[in-house]
Design a protein around this motif. Structure first.
Motif, PDB file in Angstrom:
ATOM      1  N   ASP A 280      43.093  46.748  53.074  1.00  0.00           N
ATOM      2  CA  ASP A 280      44.343  46.518  52.338  1.00  0.00           C
ATOM      3  C   ASP A 280      44.071  46.652  50.849  1.00  0.00           C
ATOM      4  OD1 ASP A 280      46.820  45.837  51.429  1.00  0.00           O
ATOM      5  OD2 ASP A 280      46.985  43.970  52.543  1.00  0.00           O
ATOM      6  N   PHE A 281      43.936  47.874  50.409  1.00  0.00           N
ATOM      7  CA  PHE A 281      43.583  48.128  49.006  1.00  0.00           C
ATOM      8  C   PHE A 281      44.638  47.581  48.054  1.00  0.00           C
ATOM      9  CE2 PHE A 281      43.510  50.710  45.150  1.00  0.00           C
ATOM     10  CZ  PHE A 281      42.170  50.692  44.815  1.00  0.00           C
ATOM     11  N   GLU A 282      45.926  47.781  48.383  1.00  0.00           N
ATOM     12  CA  GLU A 282      46.997  47.431  47.452  1.00  0.00           C
ATOM     13  C   GLU A 282      47.139  45.939  47.230  1.00  0.00           C
ATOM     14  OE1 GLU A 282      47.305  49.553  49.946  1.00  0.00           O
ATOM     15  OE2 GLU A 282      47.600  51.460  48.901  1.00  0.00           O
ATOM     16  N   ASN A 283      46.823  45.132  48.236  1.00  0.00           N
ATOM     17  CA  ASN A 283      47.068  43.692  48.131  1.00  0.00           C
ATOM     18  C   ASN A 283      45.808  42.847  47.990  1.00  0.00           C
ATOM     19  OD1 ASN A 283      50.090  43.395  48.553  1.00  0.00           O
ATOM     20  ND2 ASN A 283      49.536  44.669  50.304  1.00  0.00           N
ATOM     21  N   THR A 284      44.655  43.478  47.825  1.00  0.00           N
ATOM     22  CA  THR A 284      43.418  42.717  47.650  1.00  0.00           C
ATOM     23  C   THR A 284      43.267  42.282  46.198  1.00  0.00           C
ATOM     24  OG1 THR A 284      42.291  43.799  49.489  1.00  0.00           O
ATOM     25  CG2 THR A 284      40.903  42.821  47.790  1.00  0.00           C
ATOM     26  N   VAL A 285      43.049  40.989  46.000  1.00  0.00           N
ATOM     27  CA  VAL A 285      42.954  40.396  44.667  1.00  0.00           C
ATOM     28  C   VAL A 285      41.539  39.895  44.432  1.00  0.00           C
ATOM     29  CG1 VAL A 285      43.816  38.558  43.153  1.00  0.00           C
ATOM     30  CG2 VAL A 285      45.386  39.742  44.703  1.00  0.00           C
ATOM     31  N   ASN A 286      41.096  40.042  43.208  1.00  0.00           N
ATOM     32  CA  ASN A 286      39.776  39.581  42.774  1.00  0.00           C
ATOM     33  C   ASN A 286      39.926  38.199  42.136  1.00  0.00           C
ATOM     34  OD1 ASN A 286      37.451  39.124  41.198  1.00  0.00           O
ATOM     35  ND2 ASN A 286      37.134  41.292  40.813  1.00  0.00           N
ATOM     36  N   VAL A 287      39.109  37.244  42.577  1.00  0.00           N
ATOM     37  CA  VAL A 287      39.122  35.892  42.009  1.00  0.00           C
ATOM     38  C   VAL A 287      37.709  35.552  41.548  1.00  0.00           C
ATOM     39  CG1 VAL A 287      39.619  33.453  42.415  1.00  0.00           C
ATOM     40  CG2 VAL A 287      40.959  35.209  43.601  1.00  0.00           C
ATOM     41  N   SER A 288      37.604  35.003  40.347  1.00  0.00           N
ATOM     42  CA  SER A 288      36.298  34.589  39.824  1.00  0.00           C
ATOM     43  C   SER A 288      36.039  33.129  40.196  1.00  0.00           C
ATOM     44  CB  SER A 288      36.249  34.746  38.302  1.00  0.00           C
ATOM     45  OG  SER A 288      36.394  36.096  37.935  1.00  0.00           O
ATOM     46  N   LEU A 289      34.919  32.882  40.851  1.00  0.00           N
ATOM     47  CA  LEU A 289      34.537  31.526  41.250  1.00  0.00           C
ATOM     48  C   LEU A 289      33.449  30.989  40.323  1.00  0.00           C
ATOM     49  CD1 LEU A 289      34.326  31.900  45.139  1.00  0.00           C
ATOM     50  CD2 LEU A 289      36.329  31.616  43.681  1.00  0.00           C
ATOM     51  N   ILE A 294      40.919  29.203  36.070  1.00  0.00           N
ATOM     52  CA  ILE A 294      41.365  30.060  37.172  1.00  0.00           C
ATOM     53  C   ILE A 294      41.563  31.466  36.622  1.00  0.00           C
ATOM     54  CG2 ILE A 294      43.255  30.552  38.756  1.00  0.00           C
ATOM     55  CD1 ILE A 294      43.759  27.505  38.848  1.00  0.00           C
ATOM     56  N   ARG A 295      40.915  32.433  37.258  1.00  0.00           N
ATOM     57  CA  ARG A 295      41.087  33.829  36.861  1.00  0.00           C
ATOM     58  C   ARG A 295      41.234  34.712  38.092  1.00  0.00           C
ATOM     59  NH1 ARG A 295      37.326  38.690  37.196  1.00  0.00           N
ATOM     60  NH2 ARG A 295      38.692  40.286  36.318  1.00  0.00           N
ATOM     61  N   THR A 296      42.336  35.456  38.127  1.00  0.00           N
ATOM     62  CA  THR A 296      42.541  36.447  39.164  1.00  0.00           C
ATOM     63  C   THR A 296      42.638  37.820  38.507  1.00  0.00           C
ATOM     64  OG1 THR A 296      44.969  36.395  39.121  1.00  0.00           O
ATOM     65  CG2 THR A 296      43.853  34.771  40.526  1.00  0.00           C
ATOM     66  N   SER A 297      42.515  38.854  39.306  1.00  0.00           N
ATOM     67  CA  SER A 297      42.565  40.208  38.753  1.00  0.00           C
ATOM     68  C   SER A 297      42.982  41.206  39.826  1.00  0.00           C
ATOM     69  CB  SER A 297      41.187  40.610  38.204  1.00  0.00           C
ATOM     70  OG  SER A 297      41.207  41.946  37.723  1.00  0.00           O
ATOM     71  N   VAL A 298      43.520  42.314  39.367  1.00  0.00           N
ATOM     72  CA  VAL A 298      43.699  43.440  40.277  1.00  0.00           C
ATOM     73  C   VAL A 298      42.319  43.901  40.728  1.00  0.00           C
ATOM     74  CG1 VAL A 298      45.855  44.186  39.211  1.00  0.00           C
ATOM     75  CG2 VAL A 298      43.686  45.088  38.350  1.00  0.00           C
TER      76      VAL A 298
END
Length: 339
Positions: A280-289, A294-298
């Motif tokens: 699911d390329f379009e809906n996969t989100v990157n999260v930094s742990l 809190i940081r999310t990214s495309v």
């Protein structure tokens, strides 16, 4: 009962020559997404105005140079960093000026999150080559933000509706990735467990990939799986984390997609990225742990080949923004009636 407050989310514009400005405009034009948060876009206002005009999409934003100058009632604020004044830009072209500007947007958004002026941050894509061209040693968003936060132990999590994967190593050579320590594997499991709780999964099931083919085949294809990974799994179990492995990576992801596990721990970048992006390329989100923010990214790049052509898909940006809102609400929710 809890009252969920509307969070404030910073969005870094990414490389101005890439698709970042376009996908942010398109995402915030979504009438279902816009009311979910107070949005603070960090970038160059001239680029924003040009993008809005080119796309013919009306996304009103109050432009300020300091966040405190914005009216608290403003639902969308544009924090103008004025990095590109006098610079001639060309969409889709590698530029040191754009690399430098994109990094400044990330820096500003990170500091806003650290100072609690925003509840979370989401990042549009920047171009590593452009940043390096600007004379900055740079390996990736996650590592740069971790350094700003003073976090020595960050990890990358990829998440979509069907699968979650956290990586023991990411932006390093495969040779280096093949030499993990038991401590690093264990810490990755711990950070993944903490994130699952933030995502609302109080009872989670974690599975760990092996490093070698068939998870080493009892030492036939290397001893890292038993000497390092198994020990890390046993230590996690002793700490009360529901964790299993190591499993052969070629079958583990199928089991996770079928619902047997809530999180997969991948040993290196491609081991985790390939199944996520294939699925699911379009809906996969990157999260930094491992960060205090809190940081999310495309989970895609600057797409220079389509930049400036009004054909970029904002689906991934919307997913990153929604996840930032959701995580911020869970972290900062408070009992009803309390200030």
């Amino acid at each position: 009962m809890t009252a969920i407050v509307q969070p404030t989310i910073a969005i870094s514009m990414g490389d101005p020559a890439g698709i970042g400005p376009e996908i942010i405009v398109k995402a915030l034009a979504d009438h279902a997404l816009l009311p979910m948060a107070r949005w603070v876009i960090v970038g160059d206002a001239d680029i924003w105005r040009e993008t809005v005009a080119t796309l013919a999409i009306d996304v009103p934003a109050v432009v300020v140079q300091r966040l405190q100058d914005a009216d608290a009632r403003s639902s969308t604020v544009f924090l103008d960093r004025q990095q590109l004044q006098g610079v001639s830009l060309c969409a889709g072209k590698l530029s040191a000026a754009c690399g430098r500007a994109a990094l400044e947007y990330v820096r500003t958004a990170t500091l806003l999150a650290l100072d609690r002026e925003v509840d979370a941050m989401a990042t549009a894509p920047l171009n590593k080559e452009a940043v390096v061209l600007a004379g900055v040693h740079f390996t990736g968003h996650t590592e740069y933000i971790a350094e700003l936060c003073g976090a020595a132990d960050s990890r990358m999590l990829l998440i979509n509706d069907r699968l979650r994967v956290v990586h023991v190593t990411t932006h390093c050579s495969l040779r280096q990735a093949c030499e993990p320590t038991m401590e690093r594997i264990l810490r990755t499991i711990e950070l993944g467990h903490e994130c699952l709780q933030l995502l609302g999964l109080q009872s989670s099931r974690i599975a760990v990939c092996g490093l070698n083919p068939h998870a080493g085949e009892n030492g036939l294809f290397g001893n890292e799986d038993t000497a390092l990974i198994l020990r890390a799994v046993q230590a996690a179990l002793a700490a009360g984390i529901n964790c299993q492995g190591p499993f052969p990576a070629d079958t583990l992801f199928t089991k996770a997609v079928r619902g047997e596990f809530d999180l997969v721990v991948a040993m290196y970048h491609d081991q985790g990225h390939i199944p996520m992006k294939l699925m699911d390329f379009e809906n996969t989100v990157n999260v930094s742990l491992g960060l205090p923010i809190i940081r999310t990214s495309v989970d895609h790049g600057t797409a220079f080949d389509i930049a400036g052509k009004n054909c970029a898909d904002a689906t991934n940006m919307k997913a990153a923004l929604r996840l930032a809102v959701s995580m911020a609400q869970r972290r900062f929710q408070r009992p009803s009636g309390q200030g």
